[in-house]
Design a protein around this motif. Structure first.
Motif, PDB file in Angstrom:
ATOM      1  N   GLU A  56       0.920  -1.176   0.068  1.00 37.30           N
ATOM      2  CA  GLU A  56      -0.043   0.077   0.024  1.00 37.30           C
ATOM      3  C   GLU A  56       0.802   1.157   0.002  1.00 37.30           C
ATOM      4  OE1 GLU A  56      -3.217   0.670  -0.246  1.00 37.30           O
ATOM      5  OE2 GLU A  56      -3.466  -1.431  -0.868  1.00 37.30           O
ATOM      6  N   LEU A  57       1.941   1.314   0.858  1.00 40.89           N
ATOM      7  CA  LEU A  57       2.816   2.474   0.674  1.00 40.89           C
ATOM      8  C   LEU A  57       3.324   2.564  -0.502  1.00 40.89           C
ATOM      9  CD1 LEU A  57       4.766   1.673   4.254  1.00 40.89           C
ATOM     10  CD2 LEU A  57       3.216   3.814   3.788  1.00 40.89           C
ATOM     11  N   LYS A  98       1.352   0.099  15.235  1.00 36.22           N
ATOM     12  CA  LYS A  98      -0.076  -0.356  15.142  1.00 36.22           C
ATOM     13  C   LYS A  98      -0.462   0.153  13.677  1.00 36.22           C
ATOM     14  CE  LYS A  98      -1.266  -2.229  19.399  1.00 36.22           C
ATOM     15  NZ  LYS A  98      -2.403  -2.942  19.920  1.00 36.22           N
ATOM     16  N   VAL A  99       0.485   0.121  12.914  1.00 36.74           N
ATOM     17  CA  VAL A  99       0.201   0.588  11.493  1.00 36.74           C
ATOM     18  C   VAL A  99      -0.906  -0.515  10.800  1.00 36.74           C
ATOM     19  CG1 VAL A  99       0.986   1.912   9.472  1.00 36.74           C
ATOM     20  CG2 VAL A  99       2.070   2.012  11.992  1.00 36.74           C
ATOM     21  N   LYS A 100      -1.717   0.050  10.077  1.00 37.46           N
ATOM     22  CA  LYS A 100      -2.768  -0.911   9.286  1.00 37.46           C
ATOM     23  C   LYS A 100      -2.397  -0.375   7.992  1.00 37.46           C
ATOM     24  CE  LYS A 100      -6.620  -0.176  11.841  1.00 37.46           C
ATOM     25  NZ  LYS A 100      -5.922   0.514  13.170  1.00 37.46           N
ATOM     26  N   PRO A 101      -2.867  -1.251   6.639  1.00 39.50           N
ATOM     27  CA  PRO A 101      -2.377  -0.952   5.629  1.00 39.50           C
ATOM     28  C   PRO A 101      -3.336   0.302   4.969  1.00 39.50           C
ATOM     29  CG  PRO A 101      -2.889  -3.409   5.603  1.00 39.50           C
ATOM     30  CD  PRO A 101      -2.813  -2.479   6.989  1.00 39.50           C
ATOM     31  N   LYS A 105      -1.972   5.596   2.876  1.00 42.86           N
ATOM     32  CA  LYS A 105      -2.131   6.866   2.411  1.00 42.86           C
ATOM     33  C   LYS A 105      -1.961   8.163   3.058  1.00 42.86           C
ATOM     34  CE  LYS A 105      -6.122   8.961  -0.131  1.00 42.86           C
ATOM     35  NZ  LYS A 105      -5.976   9.035  -1.486  1.00 42.86           N
ATOM     36  N   GLU A 106      -2.136   8.024   4.395  1.00 42.88           N
ATOM     37  CA  GLU A 106      -2.030   9.369   5.088  1.00 42.88           C
ATOM     38  C   GLU A 106      -0.524   9.454   5.490  1.00 42.88           C
ATOM     39  OE1 GLU A 106      -4.428   9.235   8.882  1.00 42.88           O
ATOM     40  OE2 GLU A 106      -3.549  11.158   9.446  1.00 42.88           O
ATOM     41  N   HIS A 111       2.988  12.814   6.023  1.00 37.85           N
ATOM     42  CA  HIS A 111       4.355  12.828   6.483  1.00 37.85           C
ATOM     43  C   HIS A 111       5.419  13.114   5.439  1.00 37.85           C
ATOM     44  CE1 HIS A 111       7.604  10.890   9.603  1.00 37.85           C
ATOM     45  NE2 HIS A 111       8.012  11.727   8.614  1.00 37.85           N
ATOM     46  N   ILE A 112       5.370  12.341   4.336  1.00 35.71           N
ATOM     47  CA  ILE A 112       6.210  12.359   3.385  1.00 35.71           C
ATOM     48  C   ILE A 112       6.109  13.703   2.265  1.00 35.71           C
ATOM     49  CG2 ILE A 112       7.438  11.176   1.158  1.00 35.71           C
ATOM     50  CD1 ILE A 112       7.656   9.935   4.081  1.00 35.71           C
ATOM     51  N   ARG A 113       4.956  13.954   1.814  1.00 32.79           N
ATOM     52  CA  ARG A 113       4.583  15.001   0.950  1.00 32.79           C
ATOM     53  C   ARG A 113       4.782  16.336   1.685  1.00 32.79           C
ATOM     54  NH1 ARG A 113      -0.816  15.313  -1.596  1.00 32.79           N
ATOM     55  NH2 ARG A 113      -1.497  16.038   0.295  1.00 32.79           N
ATOM     56  N   ASP A 114       3.887  16.323   2.838  1.00 33.40           N
ATOM     57  CA  ASP A 114       3.754  17.704   3.451  1.00 33.40           C
ATOM     58  C   ASP A 114       4.642  17.912   4.591  1.00 33.40           C
ATOM     59  OD1 ASP A 114       1.517  17.729   1.516  1.00 33.40           O
ATOM     60  OD2 ASP A 114       0.117  16.948   3.248  1.00 33.40           O
TER      61      ASP A 114
END
Lengths: 634, 156
Positions: A56-57, A98-101, A105-106, A111-114
C-alpha cells in the motif's frame, strides 16, 4: 552480479553500497529532502498484514509520484511486537506503531509529501506521553543491540544492504590473510562468549575440541530448532539478518577445518527458511559462500535441513540424528559431537544467536565484547519477553541487567495493572522466579543459583491470575508429549509426575503426593539420558520451592487461590450487580444460565440470572460477556 | 486441477531422484510427500522406503516420531490453536475448548465429512498477538472465546 574475487574487491563493493544506509544513520529533525520507510517484516508483524502495508505504501508513493523522494521496504524485527506492525521513517526517525494498510495513504501524503507527522500513530507511553522517536521509548532505553544490530536496519532480502553493514568483512580478513585457525579460536575465547542456546558452554572451547581432531571431513551445524514455546529470538535473527549467521558459520568452518555447514531449522518457521534460502543464494552468487571463497582455497557450502516438530531435536545429539534422516533420539555423551558427530565426523553445533554475535566480535575485536556484561557472562543476551506484560517483544540487554529492569523498565510492568507473581525463564527446562529474585542480575550463574536457568531466552511473565501448580502442569504436559521415549526416567517418570499434578489441580491430592513429587523429580534429574529429561522436573521443583502455599491450598483447602483450576472453582452471578440483560444466557453453550423468578437483581422488577452449577462446563463465556461484571469466580 | 495418484507418485519420484535417493534426506522427502499427498499413507511410506533402499519400518519409525507428519488425511479447513506458553497464560486453553465445543471435535480430530481438522501447535512466534489461532495458514491474533465464533463464521 559477478563474483567477488578478493578482499579488495569486497571492500570496493562495500564503499559503493555503504551509502545505502546513509539515510538510516542520520537523525534529522523537521522536514527532509529524502525519506526511507522501514516496515517490520518479521513473523509477528506480517501476521498483522505488514506485507500488505508495504504494498500500500508503494502504491501511494507511485500515485503521488514521490519515487525519487522516498522508498518503502521491509526490514527485520524491531522487537516491539506488542505494538506491531511497526513502521520507522528515516531520517527523522519517527516510530509509528500498530499501523494498518489503510494508514498508508495518510503516512505518504502527510508525513512524506507535507512533512507533517501522523500523530495518531505514534506510541503513547503508559503515563500518556506521546513519543515520536524510537530512542525516546522506554522499551529501548536499557537495551543494547549486538546480535540484533541489523534487525530493523537493513532489508534482509538484499545482500547489498548486509554488505553495507560490513557483512563478510570478518570472514574476508581471516581467510585472505590466512590467519591461523587457532588464533581465530583464541579470539572467540577472548570475547568470553558462551553458547546462547541455554547451557552456556564456552564457544571457543567447543571449537577447539573439533579443531584439534585429525584432518578430514568435519561439519558445522547451526541449531535453529527453537523449540521453547514462547521464544522467538533465533527466528527473528534469521528473518532479519541471515547473512551474519552464514558468515559466522563459514568462519567456524575455517577455524575447525570444515567445508560444510548445515542449518537445522523448525518447519514451523517458513518465513525464516525463505529468507535463509534467499541469503544463501545471494552469497553464493557473489562468491561469499561456495567454492574458493573470495578467490582463496577455502570452500564452504551451507545446506538447510528441516525439523519436523520434535522439541527434543534441540538437544545436539538428537539434532544430529535428525539431520541424518532418522528418529531424533539423543545418545549418551561422550563421545561428544566435537569428536564423533554428524555421520560420525567431528561436528560443532552452535545456536543461531551465538553465530550472529561472532562477525562483529571478530571485526571490532574481542575486547570490546568482553567489556560488556558480568564477570563470567560476557556480552548481551536476547530475550523473548511475553506473557502478562505490557510490552511483549524481543529485547537484547547486557548480561548483568536485573530481572526488574527487564520487566518494569523495558517491559513496562504487568498488563492491566495486575500484581506480578513470577517470571519463568528457560522454558520447559527452566524455573519460576519470584518477587524476591527480581534484583537478580541476569547471567548463567546467578539464574542457576536462584533455581532457574538462562535457557535460550524465553521469558514469560506471570501475574496473580496464574496458578503455579497449573503452570507446572502445563510445562510437564509439554515434556511428556515431547519425550522421545528412549529412557525410562523421562518416559515413565514424567508421566507419573503429571498424573500427580493432575490430581493436585483437581483437588484430589494428598500431602504425601507433594513428597512423592519431590523424590521423583530428583530421581529423574539424576538419571534421565539427555538434557530434556534431566531438566523436565525444574518447573515443578522451582514452583514447589517458591510457591508451596499454593500447592498446599490445592491439597489441604481444596481451593485454587488464582481461580485458574477449573475443578476447584464455580462461576456465580452476583445478583445485586445483575442488570438482567441476558447476555450470559445467550452465550452459554450448554444452557446452564436462566433468569430466576424471585431473586432481586440490580434493577426493579428485573430478577437476576442464575447459573445451574450441575450443568455449567466452566467455559468462562459468561464472564467474558457480562458487561456490568456480575459474573465472578468463586 | 486435482492431480491423479500416478502424477503424484511421479512428482515424488522426481523429488527423490533429485536428492540422489539418499536416505539421509528422508525427512526432507517426507515433507515433500506430505505436501504432495496431504498426508503419509502406508503406500507412500512403502514407496519411499523402496526408493531409498531402507526398510518400511524405518520410514514408519520416522513418520511416527515427528509430530509434523500425519498418517491421516486432514480436513479442508485446518484450525491450529497455538498452545505455546505465551498463548497459554493469555487463555489459549479456553480458545481451544470453545473450538472443541462448537465443532464437536477433540484436539487432533478431523470431522467425519473431512471439512474441519482441529489441532494445536507450540508457538508460531507471534507472541505479541497472543493468544493466536491459525486457520489454513492465516493468523488471527488477540483471540477471545467470542472471536472464535467470528473466525468460524468466515470458514463455513
Amino acid at each position: 552480479m559477478c563474483k567477488i574475487n578478493s578482499k579488495e574487491e569486497l571492500l570496493k563493493l562495500y564503499r559503493n553500497v555503504e551509502g545505502l544506509l546513509d539515510l538510516r544513520k542520520q537523525s534529522i529533525a523537521g522536514k527532509a529532502k529524502e525519506y526511507y520507510i522501514s516496515v517490520c517484516g518479521g513473523t509477528g508483524c506480517t501476521s498483522s498484514e505488514s506485507l500488505e502495508l508495504v504494498k500500500e505504501l508503494n502504491k501511494e508513493i507511485l500515485a503521488l509520484d514521490l519515487k525519487v523522494k522516498v522508498k518503502a521496504e521491509i526490514t527485520g524485527c524491531f522487537g516491539f511486537c506488542e505494538k506491531g506492525p511497526i513502521v520507522k521513517v528515516f531520517p527523522d526517525n519517527t516510530f509509528y506503531t500498530k499501523v494498518k494498510p489503510s494508514d498508508a495513504k495518510e503516512i505518504i501524503e502527510s508525513h512524506i509529501r507535507d512533512g507533517v507527522i501522523v500523530e495518531r500513530l505514534l506510541y503513547v507511553s503508559p503515563n500518556k506521553e506521546i513519543k515520536r522517536k524510537q530512542e525516546d521509548i522506554d522499551f529501548y532505553g536499557k537495551q543494547k543491540r549486538i546480535a540484533l544490530r541489523n534487525c530493523g536496519l537493513i532489508n534482509p532480502e538484499n545482500i547489498q544492504e548486509s554488505l553495507a553493514a560490513r557483512a563478510y568483512q570478518a570472514l574476508a580478513n581471516i581467510i585472505t590473510n590466512k590467519v591461523d585457525p587457532m588464533t581465530v579460536i583464541a579470539q572467540v575465547s577472548a570475547s568470553g562468549i558462551r553458547g546462547r542456546g541455554g547451557a552456556g558452554f564456552p564457544t571457543g572451547t567447543k571449537w577447539k575440541f573439533a579443531a584439534v581432531q585429525p584432518k578430514g571431513k568435519k561439519y558445522v551445524v547451526c541449531n535453529a530448532d527453537e523449540g521453547d514455546p514462547g521464544a522467538f529470538m533465533d527466528r527473528s535473527i534469521l528473518e532479519g539478518d541471515p547473512h551474519s549467521v552464514l558468515e559466522a558459520m563459514a568462519i567456524a568452518g575455517y577455524s575447525i577445518g570444515s567445508d560444510e555447514g548445515n542449518i537445522y531449522i523448525r518447519a514451523e518457521y517458513p518465513l525464516a527458511v525463505e529468507r535463509l534460502k534467499i541469503a544463501i543464494k545471494q552469497a553464493e552468487e557473489l562468491g561469499l559462500l561456495g567454492d574458493n571463497i573470495l578467490g582463496t582455497d577455502f570452500s564452504f557450502h551451507i545446506k538447510i535441513k528441516y525439523g519436523a516438530g520434535a522439541f527434543v531435536c534441540g538437544e545436539e545429539t538428537a539434532l544430529i540424528h535428525s539431520i541424518e534422516g532418522t528418529r531424533g533420539e539423543p545418545t549418551n555423551k561422550p563421545p561428544f559431537p566435537a569428536v564423533s558427530g554428524l555421520f560420525g565426523k567431528p561436528t560443532i553445533v552452535n545456536n543461531v544467536e551465538t553465530f550472529a554475535n561472532l562477525p562483529i566480535i571478530l571485526l571490532d575485536g574481542p575486547e570490546k565484547y568482553a567489556a560488556i556484561g558480568s564477570e563470567k557472562s560476557k556480552g548481551t543476551k536476547v530475550f523473548a519477553l511475553a506473557g502478562k506484560i505490557n510490552n511483549v517483544g524481543l529485547v537484547e540487554v547486557p548480561m548483568g541487567t536485573t530481572l526488574r529492569e527487564i520487566i518494569y523498565d523495558i517491559g513496562g510492568g504487568i498488563k492491566n495493572g495486575k500484581k506480578f507473581k513470577a517470571v519463568q525463564t528457560g522454558g520447559p527446562s527452566g524455573g519460576c522466579l519470584t518477587e524476591k529474585h527480581l534484583d537478580t542480575p541476569i547471567d548463567y550463574e546467578s539464574l542457576a543459583a536462584a533455581g532457574s536457568m538462562m535457557g535460550s531466552g524465553g521469558m514469560i511473565v506471570l501475574d496473580e491470575d496464574d496458578c503455579m501448580p497449573n503452570i507446572a502442569k502445563f510445562y510437564l504436559e509439554f515434556t511428556v508429549e515431547e519425550s522421545c521415549g528412549k529412557c525410562t526416567p523421562c518416559r515413565v517418570g514424567n508421566r507419573r509426575m503429571l498424573e500427580i499434578l493432575e490430581k493436585i489441580t483437581k483437588g484430589e491430592g494428598s500431602i504425601e503426593d507433594l513428597d512423592r513429587l519431590t523424590v521423583l523429580a530428583n530421581n529423574i534429574k539424576d538419571t534421565a539420558l539427555c538434557g530434556l529429561g534431566q531438566t523436565a522436573p525444574n518447573p515443578i521443583l522451582s514452583t514447589i520451592a517458591n510457591f508451596k502455599d499454593e500447592y498446599l491450598a490445592h491439597i489441604v483447602d481444596k481451593t485454587c487461590p488464582a481461580h485458574a483450576c477449573k475443578a476447584l472453582l464455580n462461576y456465580k452471578i452476583k445478583a445485586e450487580k445483575c442488570i438482567a440483560c441476558g447476555m450470559c444466557a445467550r452465550v452459554c453453550p450448554v444452557g446452564a444460565i436462566t433468569q430466576s423468578t424471585d431473586i432481586q437483581g440490580k434493577l426493579p422488577n428485573r430478577p437476576a440470572y442464575v447459573i445451574d452449577l450441575a450443568k455449567c462446563i466452566k467455559c468462562g463465556s459468561c464472564i467474558a460477556a457480562c458487561r456490568p461484571g456480575a459474573v465472578y469466580k468463586d | 486441477m486435482v492431480k491423479t495418484n500416478k502424477e503424484m507418485f511421479a512428482e515424488l519420484e522426481a523429488f527423490i531422484a533429485e536428492h540422489n535417493n539418499d536416505s539421509a534426506e528422508l525427512i526432507a522427502i517426507l515433507h515433500q510427500a506430505q505436501h504432495i499427498f496431504g498426508y503419509l499413507p502406508k503406500e507412500v511410506q512403502e514407496f519411499i522406503a523402496e526408493r531409498l533402499k531402507i526398510s518400511a519400518a524405518k520410514v514408519y519409525g520416522v513418520v511416527t516420531f515427528y509430530s509434523f507428519f500425519t498418517m491421516k488425511p486432514k480436513g479442508e479447513i485446518v484450525i491450529n490453536v497455538c498452545l505455546g506458553t505465551a498463548c497459554f497464560v493469555r487463555g489459549a486453553d479456553k480458545i481451544l475448548e470453545k473450538f472443541e465445543t462448537l465443532l464437536n471435535l477433540k484436539n487432533g480430530e478431523t470431522s467425519a465429512d473431512k471439512k474441519y481438522t482441529l489441532t494445536s501447535l507450540r508457538c508460531v512466534g507471534a507472541c505479541g498477538l497472543a493468544p493466536v489461532v491459525q486457520v489454513n495458514g492465516k493468523t488471527f491474533g488477540n483471540c477471545t472465546p467470542a472471536s472464535v465464533d467470528q473466525i468460524l463464521g468466515q470458514y463455513k
